[in-house]
Design a protein around this motif. Structure first.
Motif, short mmCIF file in Angstrom:
data_model
loop_
_atom_site.label_atom_id
_atom_site.label_comp_id
_atom_site.label_asym_id
_atom_site.label_seq_id
_atom_site.Cartn_x
_atom_site.Cartn_y
_atom_site.Cartn_z
N TRP A 9 0.79 -1.22 0.00
CA TRP A 9 0.00 0.00 0.00
C TRP A 9 0.82 1.26 0.00
O TRP A 9 0.42 2.27 -0.61
CB TRP A 9 -1.01 0.00 1.16
CG TRP A 9 -0.44 0.32 2.50
CD1 TRP A 9 -0.01 -0.54 3.44
CD2 TRP A 9 -0.23 1.64 3.06
NE1 TRP A 9 0.47 0.11 4.54
CE2 TRP A 9 0.34 1.45 4.35
CE3 TRP A 9 -0.47 2.93 2.61
CZ2 TRP A 9 0.67 2.51 5.17
CZ3 TRP A 9 -0.13 3.99 3.43
CH2 TRP A 9 0.42 3.78 4.69
N PRO A 10 2.01 1.34 0.65
CA PRO A 10 2.73 2.61 0.64
C PRO A 10 3.25 3.00 -0.74
O PRO A 10 3.51 4.16 -0.98
CB PRO A 10 3.89 2.35 1.62
CG PRO A 10 3.48 1.19 2.43
CD PRO A 10 2.67 0.36 1.50
N VAL A 11 3.43 2.05 -1.67
CA VAL A 11 4.04 2.39 -2.95
C VAL A 11 3.01 2.71 -4.01
O VAL A 11 3.36 3.20 -5.07
CB VAL A 11 4.94 1.23 -3.44
CG1 VAL A 11 6.01 0.95 -2.43
CG2 VAL A 11 4.12 -0.01 -3.72
N ARG A 12 1.73 2.44 -3.75
CA ARG A 12 0.73 2.67 -4.77
C ARG A 12 0.50 4.15 -5.05
O ARG A 12 0.58 4.59 -6.18
CB ARG A 12 -0.57 1.97 -4.36
CG ARG A 12 -0.47 0.45 -4.50
CD ARG A 12 -1.69 -0.23 -3.95
NE ARG A 12 -1.62 -1.68 -4.15
CZ ARG A 12 -2.32 -2.56 -3.48
NH1 ARG A 12 -3.17 -2.15 -2.54
NH2 ARG A 12 -2.21 -3.85 -3.72
N PRO A 13 0.23 4.98 -4.04
CA PRO A 13 -0.02 6.39 -4.34
C PRO A 13 1.24 7.22 -4.51
O PRO A 13 1.16 8.36 -4.93
CB PRO A 13 -0.81 6.85 -3.11
CG PRO A 13 -0.28 6.02 -2.01
CD PRO A 13 0.05 4.69 -2.62
N LEU A 14 2.42 6.71 -4.16
CA LEU A 14 3.64 7.52 -4.14
C LEU A 14 4.73 6.89 -4.97
O LEU A 14 5.87 6.80 -4.55
CB LEU A 14 4.11 7.70 -2.69
CG LEU A 14 3.15 8.41 -1.73
CD1 LEU A 14 3.69 8.33 -0.32
CD2 LEU A 14 2.94 9.85 -2.15
N ILE A 19 12.16 5.60 -2.15
CA ILE A 19 11.84 4.58 -1.14
C ILE A 19 12.07 5.14 0.26
O ILE A 19 11.29 4.90 1.18
CB ILE A 19 12.67 3.32 -1.39
CG1 ILE A 19 12.22 2.65 -2.69
CG2 ILE A 19 12.57 2.36 -0.23
CD1 ILE A 19 12.98 1.37 -3.01
N THR A 20 13.15 5.93 0.43
CA THR A 20 13.45 6.49 1.75
C THR A 20 12.34 7.42 2.21
O THR A 20 11.94 7.40 3.38
CB THR A 20 14.79 7.24 1.70
OG1 THR A 20 15.81 6.35 1.23
CG2 THR A 20 15.17 7.76 3.07
N SER A 26 5.55 6.42 6.03
CA SER A 26 4.66 5.32 6.40
C SER A 26 5.12 4.54 7.61
O SER A 26 4.36 3.75 8.16
CB SER A 26 4.54 4.34 5.22
OG SER A 26 5.80 3.76 4.93
N GLY A 27 6.38 4.75 8.03
CA GLY A 27 6.90 3.98 9.15
C GLY A 27 7.23 2.54 8.79
O GLY A 27 7.38 1.69 9.66
N THR A 28 7.38 2.27 7.50
CA THR A 28 7.69 0.92 7.01
C THR A 28 9.16 0.86 6.63
O THR A 28 9.73 1.85 6.18
CB THR A 28 6.82 0.58 5.78
OG1 THR A 28 5.45 0.84 6.10
CG2 THR A 28 6.98 -0.87 5.39
N SER A 29 9.78 -0.28 6.80
CA SER A 29 11.19 -0.40 6.45
C SER A 29 11.39 -0.31 4.95
O SER A 29 10.49 -0.66 4.16
CB SER A 29 11.75 -1.74 6.98
OG SER A 29 11.24 -2.82 6.22
N THR A 30 12.56 0.14 4.55
CA THR A 30 12.86 0.27 3.12
C THR A 30 12.88 -1.10 2.43
O THR A 30 12.50 -1.21 1.26
CB THR A 30 14.22 0.96 2.92
OG1 THR A 30 15.22 0.23 3.65
CG2 THR A 30 14.18 2.39 3.44
#
Length: 429
Positions: A9-14, A19-20, A26-30
């Motif tokens: 989900w974090p990569v869909r809109p952005l 990645i950083t 999002s608080g998700t690891s790279t």
């Protein structure tokens, strides 16, 4: 939100963001985001699975094909209810069934207890005894053997004696042996620690181990509610220290490194060792490279001073190397340590000095000297001790270390030796 959704989900809109940036927002690891991007662009159609096929621990029916039929044979005489119903009823308890399966050898461990030195020969002999006592009886049609081991002790993946002894066992047993070493510091990840050794430790906790017989009886008395039993045997064989393997013998072994970390994962064929071959000789280091790396701009001292430092410190280096080897491997004093690097003393001290100066990265130095980065890193510790022993104070160069040859040449062209970026000797060199 499950793992599959969370990784994508974090990569869909952005998609246009880095990645950083996405990881920070999002608080998700790279690493998780990178995997999510890979899954999104993968040609495979999406599925409803959360984990990839093949993940997780394999069922016991896969690792032990005869388990299901043995369980059926135990249940059948005591079955109750409708015989055509898929739901089976039995009067035997779970513990009773587990004990019966254990008696047939489906949940059994084995330990070899030595009375001499913990050497590579002893480690392989333990595997050999297990194979003769249980392995070949439990796995009649086996042609391959997988060994999971830690990276220290007698089965260290860097030990030539370990691999030579293991090949001898592969040849006599007819097995193709694959070894997977856990990285340093992760030996507790080995499943054997959770399935057997933890129960042994809990069983003899608080009990004085006054003799070998007490140790054997304590291990053999270890059981679990799941029906685990452990066989123990005393090995009174002699395993002397100091066994050596020549370079030609080692390079003749039929070893195939795995594509993923071949230094930890490799396969030994059961074939005879290849004809003895000397390993290809390493090309001598280009004199132009040595001249460039000893430039006063990089070392912070005139070449004559560095040559003098090398000359007076060589005896100390040999003493440090020998002391470390005696301490690490517990060899008798008469046993000389083997050649641990293809670099000579001049090159070892030079790399330590350049590292302290932050002149060149370790990766670039290893490339220029024709060695691996791991080989080079092993030399730094004693190199720094030599510099400290002679009270050499080295000031780091400003800026980042050169990562490429072009950056190194540019640094040499743009910098000159100065007092603020030079070498100071607190003692007499």
């Amino acid at each position: 939100m499950n793992g599959a959704v969370g990784s994508t989900w974090p990569v869909r809109p952005l998609c246009s963001a880095t990645i950083t940036t996405v990881a920070a927002a999002s608080g998700t690891s790279t690493a998780t985001i990178a995997r999510g991007i890979t899954e999104l662009v993968a040609p495979c159609p999406p599925t409803h699975r959360i984990r990839a096929p093949g993940a997780g621990r394999k069922p016991l029916t896969t690792t032990d094909p005869s388990l299901l039929s043995a369980l059926e044979a135990l249940i059948e005489p005591h079955a109750r209810g409708d015989p055509v119903s898929p739901l089976r009823w039995t009067t035997r308890s779970l513990r009773n069934l587990a004990q019966a399966l254990t008696a047939q050898g489906h949940h059994a461990g084995w330990v070899n207890i030595g009375t001499d030195h913990d050497t590579a020969a002893f480690a392989v002999e333990s595997i050999r005894r297990w194979w003769r006592r249980r392995g070949r009886l439990d796995h009649l049609r086996a042609t391959r053997l997988l060994i999971t081991a830690d990276s220290g002790g007698s089965n260290n993946p860097r030990y030539w004696t370990w691999k030579k002894q293991l090949h001898a066992f592969a040849h006599e047993s007819g097995l193709q042996i694959t070894v997977c070493h856990f990285p340093p510091g992760t030996s507790k990840w080995n499943k054997i620690e959770h399935r057997m050794f933890c129960h042994i430790t809990a069983n003899w906790r608080g009990q004085p181990l006054t003799s070998y017989q007490v140790v054997i009886k304590t291990i053999a008395a270890t059981t679990t509610g799941a029906g685990l039993t452990i066989g123990a045997e005393l090995d009174t064989g002699s395993y002397p220290l100091g066994a050596a393997v020549t370079s030609a013998e080692f390079h003749a072994l039929p070893i195939t490194p795995d594509a993923f970390h071949g230094e930890w994962n490799y396969t030994l064929a059961r074939d005879c060792a290849r004809h003895s071959q000397e390993p290809p000789t390493r090309q001598p280091i280009d004199s132009a490279v040595t001249l460039m790396l000893t430039d006063p701009v990089l070392t912070g001292m005139p070449r004559s001073d560095f040559a003098h430092l090398v000359e007076i410190s060589e005896p100390y280096w040999d003493a440090l190397a020998e002391a470390f080897f005696q301490r690490r491997f517990h060899r008798p004093c008469s046993y000389l340590h083997p050649q641990t690097s293809s670099l000579d003393h001049f090159q070892r001290l030079l790399t330590a000095l350049l590292r302290r100066r932050r002149a060149v990265t370790s990766t670039l130095m290893a490339h220029l000297l024709g060695v691996t980065r791991t080989n080079l890193s092993n030399q730094f510790q004693d190199g720094h001790r030599i510099l400290d022993l002679h009270k050499i104070v080295v000031t780091s160069m400003s800026g980042s270390p050169a990562r490429t040859l072009d950056q190194l040449k540019a640094r040499l062209r743009s910098r000159c030796l100065s007092e603020s970026d030079g070498f100071i000797s607190a003692g007499q060199v």
